[in-house]
Enzyme design. Structure first.
Site, PDB file in Angstrom:
ATOM      1  N   LYS A   1       0.860  -1.177   0.000  1.00  7.03           N
ATOM      2  CA  LYS A   1       0.000   0.000   0.000  1.00  7.03           C
ATOM      3  C   LYS A   1       0.899   1.230   0.000  1.00  7.03           C
ATOM      4  O   LYS A   1       1.752   1.394   0.872  1.00  7.03           O
ATOM      5  CB  LYS A   1      -0.856  -0.025   1.258  1.00  7.03           C
ATOM      6  CG  LYS A   1      -2.246   0.476   1.051  1.00  7.03           C
ATOM      7  CD  LYS A   1      -3.007   0.175   2.318  1.00  7.03           C
ATOM      8  CE  LYS A   1      -4.400   0.694   2.246  1.00  7.03           C
ATOM      9  NZ  LYS A   1      -5.038   0.622   3.560  1.00  7.03           N
TER      10      LYS A   1
HETATM   11  C1  E4P Z   1      -8.285   1.242   3.229  1.00  8.08           C
HETATM   12  O1  E4P Z   1      -7.485   0.508   2.736  1.00  8.08           O
HETATM   13  C2  E4P Z   1      -8.124   1.921   4.532  1.00  8.08           C
HETATM   14  O2  E4P Z   1      -7.502   1.057   5.438  1.00  8.08           O
HETATM   15  C3  E4P Z   1      -9.429   2.294   5.175  1.00  8.08           C
HETATM   16  O3  E4P Z   1     -10.526   1.955   4.371  1.00  8.08           O
HETATM   17  C4  E4P Z   1      -9.455   3.641   5.779  1.00  8.08           C
HETATM   18  O4  E4P Z   1     -10.729   3.899   6.286  1.00  8.08           O
HETATM   19  P1  E4P Z   1     -11.066   4.969   7.418  1.00  8.08           P
HETATM   20  O5  E4P Z   1     -11.482   6.223   6.741  1.00  8.08           O
HETATM   21  O6  E4P Z   1     -12.210   4.353   8.168  1.00  8.08           O
HETATM   22  O7  E4P Z   1      -9.845   5.125   8.267  1.00  8.08           O
END
Ligand code: E4P
Length: 214
Positions: A83
């Site tokens: 990521k």
């Molecule tokens: C995606 O890969 C992220 O980990 C996640 O969806 C972030 O979401 P949040 O806005 O609830 O932190």
């Protein structure tokens, strides 16, 4: 649409995996920090539970640093997807990781143009954040519109990058992601449960139970 679970909590992953519908996991530094354990241990244990793409996020830095950290993760297990944050350096890192055939998930996408840049760099996945965009725009549709527009742009030019609907807050976001053509939804455990339970189902079952007893 494929489902990933958006958590680093082992118990949640273990429980959801028994339902047989989870194909992968996404983590991020905030999710890992909640678990109070060494990051690499958490990632390793997740790879043992789910046989599918597991996103592990590199820290924001310059491209060299991100690629170096990505190699560490990639060496851990073939299912690891790196990521990468949507920054100038992140784009460079994505391009380089793609050339090494390491899969990437470009995260924190809030516009179609960011998604196109990530796709051009060869991102395996792009992650538009529905919940955070809705909050920012004070709208219930902004995230959904973004998914729809990225879908159109990717289809127009046959970009192979997959769209992960991320930052999902409730089942309505999953409905929007499905209607607007996301390839994947990465869903928190709580929302996955909400997608199965419904008060009318519970009530209906109670009525059937009573009838069966008669
Ligand atoms: C995606 O890969 C992220 O980990 C996640 O969806 C972030 O979401 P949040 O806005 O609830 O932190």
């Amino acid at each position: 649409m494929i489902f990933f679970i958006d958590t680093a909590n082992i118990e949640e992953i273990r429980e959801a995996s028994t339902w047989g519908i989870i194909s992968g996991v996404t983590t991020n530094p905030s999710l890992i920090a909640k678990e109070n354990r060494p990051l690499l241990d958490a990632i390793k244990e997740i790879t043992e539970l789910i046989n599918g793409p597991i996103s592990a996020e590199v820290q924001e830095g310059n491209a060299d640093e991100m690629v170096e950290e990505a190699f560490q993760y990639a060496r851990m297990h073939p299912n690891i997807v790196i990521k990468v944050p949507m920054t100038f350096e992140g784009i460079k890192a994505t391009k380089r990781l793609t050339s090494y055939q390491i899969r990437t998930n470009v995260t924190l996408i809030f516009t179609v143009s960011q998604a196109i840049m990530a796709a051009k760099a060869g991102a395996t996945y792009v992650s538009p954040f529905l919940g955070r965009l809705d909050d920012y725009c004070e709208s219930k549709e902004a995230g959904a519109e973004l998914v729809k527009d990225i879908r159109t742009a990717f289809d127009n030019y046959h970009y192979p990058s997959k769209i992960i609907a991320a930052s999902i807050r409730h089942p309505e976001h999953v409905r929007q992601a499905a209607l607007f053509g996301a390839d994947v939804a990465t869903i928190p455990y709580k929302v996955l449960r909400q997608m199965i339970e419904h008060p009318l189902t519970t009530k209906g079952l109670a009525l059937f139970r009573q009838a069966a007893q008669k």
